[in-house]
Design an enzyme around this catalytic site. Sequence first.
Site, PDB file in Angstrom:
ATOM      1  N   ARG A   1      38.810  20.103  57.020  1.00 53.89           N
ATOM      2  CA  ARG A   1      39.505  21.182  57.730  1.00 53.89           C
ATOM      3  C   ARG A   1      38.507  22.106  58.436  1.00 53.89           C
ATOM      4  O   ARG A   1      38.698  22.491  59.590  1.00 53.89           O
ATOM      5  CB  ARG A   1      40.379  21.969  56.772  1.00 53.89           C
ATOM      6  CG  ARG A   1      41.580  21.183  56.302  1.00 53.89           C
ATOM      7  CD  ARG A   1      42.422  21.964  55.326  1.00 53.89           C
ATOM      8  NE  ARG A   1      43.549  21.156  54.868  1.00 53.89           N
ATOM      9  CZ  ARG A   1      44.159  21.318  53.721  1.00 53.89           C
ATOM     10  NH1 ARG A   1      43.783  22.271  52.893  1.00 53.89           N
ATOM     11  NH2 ARG A   1      45.160  20.548  53.393  1.00 53.89           N
TER      12      ARG A   1
ATOM     13  N   ARG B   1      19.820  16.545  46.058  1.00 58.11           N
ATOM     14  CA  ARG B   1      20.531  15.628  45.163  1.00 58.11           C
ATOM     15  C   ARG B   1      19.596  14.880  44.227  1.00 58.11           C
ATOM     16  O   ARG B   1      20.036  14.339  43.212  1.00 58.11           O
ATOM     17  CB  ARG B   1      21.337  14.612  45.985  1.00 58.11           C
ATOM     18  CG  ARG B   1      20.496  13.516  46.606  1.00 58.11           C
ATOM     19  CD  ARG B   1      21.266  12.690  47.628  1.00 58.11           C
ATOM     20  NE  ARG B   1      20.609  11.450  47.949  1.00 58.11           N
ATOM     21  CZ  ARG B   1      19.533  11.323  48.702  1.00 58.11           C
ATOM     22  NH1 ARG B   1      18.940  12.384  49.205  1.00 58.11           N
ATOM     23  NH2 ARG B   1      19.022  10.134  48.943  1.00 58.11           N
TER      24      ARG B   1
END
Length: 133
Positions: free
Chosen positions: A31, A104
């Site tokens: 979005r 990560r």
Amino acid sequence: MRNQIDLLATVTVLGVLEQAYFALQVIHARRKYKISPPETKGPPEFERIFRAQVNCSEYFPIFISLLWVAGIFFHQGVAAVCGLLYLYTRFKYFQGYAVAAQGRLGPLYASARLLWLLLGLAVAGLLAHFLLP
């Protein structure tokens, strides 16, 4: 019997909730960056969130399988603690990856070590089950 698997069940539900959270983060990013499914390309910020979620989803079946086998055949408490640590490292992995790809790596290595540990516990438990009277 429930008291023999209650910790495993709890960690499993927490893992499912974590997966749902990751999926919601992708929806939010879609979005925000206006990326409609099935598109997976977009700004690097979106792609990192998307890849983090996909990677976590790819490893989830391996984690759940090892959690339950280690918990049933080795020790429920030990497996549950490993499972909680694994979920924490995957959460940190997701957070780190969302900020920068390098973020990560530490949690990725930690979660991999925990999977190997669960595998070792599962194998040890199965060997004891089949080889010891």
